[in-house]
Scaffold this active site. Structure first.
Site, PDB file in Angstrom:
ATOM      1  CB  CYS A  55      -0.414  31.360 -29.157  1.00  0.00           C
ATOM      2  SG  CYS A  55       0.562  32.822 -29.445  1.00  0.00           S
TER       3      CYS A  55
ATOM      4  CB  CYS B 156       6.075  17.866 -27.256  1.00  0.00           C
ATOM      5  SG  CYS B 156       6.473  16.352 -28.136  1.00  0.00           S
TER       6      CYS B 156
ATOM      7  CB  CYS C  36       8.254  18.545 -30.863  1.00  0.00           C
ATOM      8  SG  CYS C  36       9.115  18.928 -29.324  1.00  0.00           S
TER       9      CYS C  36
ATOM     10  CB  CYS D 178      10.167  15.463 -25.565  1.00  0.00           C
ATOM     11  SG  CYS D 178       9.805  17.076 -26.296  1.00  0.00           S
TER      12      CYS D 178
END
Length: 165
Positions: free
Chosen positions: A152, A129, A81, A132
């Site tokens: 995607c 994520c 991320c 976060c």
């Protein structure tokens, strides 16, 4: 009730058993592996991210198709991320979907959470994520075996960390 409200209500009602099972499964899998949440203010996120990354990760934006250099990334490594560097995918999970965005057929365990997104009228599954909450992209059921999934992803929502040789 107009047709649009009726259609939305019908879709939401039809999806509710699926969402209940998904929420239960997500909660059960998170019990096995706790990820410490990262919560920052908008000002802190703006210091940490570029304006384009902020738009995608914090405001659920989308980058233009074929704009990410990660589309052509072929090295072994890990995709993390861009907001908090939680590992989300490995290079072995990536494939060329032909859509213009980096695509993966599965995620690392407990790396993402999902929610239903009605932004384009028809429901889609958005994923983010697990640490976060940064928006990554959408998952579709048109990917390759063995999962049949296509995660995607916005390239700007990721950082690539190549394996050390």
């Amino acid at each position: 009730m107009n047709r649009r409200k009726f259609l939305l209500a019908t879709v939401a009602l039809a999806a509710s058993p699926v969402l209940t099972v998904r929420a239960r499964d997500d909660a059960m899998s998170m019990q096995n592996h706790r990820i410490e949440k990262l919560e920052l203010s908008d000002a802190q996120w703006r210091q940490r991210l570029t304006p384009a990354q902020f738009r995608i990760l914090r405001e659920e934006g989308t980058e233009p198709a074929y704009s990410s250099p990660l589309n052509n990334e072929k090295r072994e490594g890990t995709y993390v991320c861009a907001g908090c560097e939680l590992p989300l995918f490995t290079a072995a999970m990536k494939y060329d979907s032909g859509t213009g965005w980096p695509s993966f057929f599965k995620t690392l365990p407990n790396a993402v959470g999902t929610k239903l997104d009605f932004g384009l009228f028809l429901p889609r599954t958005e994923y983010h994520c697990a640490r976060c909450g940064g928006h990554q992209g959408h998952v579709f059921n048109d990917g390759p075996e063995p999962t049949g999934k296509r995660y995607c992803n916005n390239g700007l929502a990721l950082k690539f960390i190549p394996d050390q040789a």
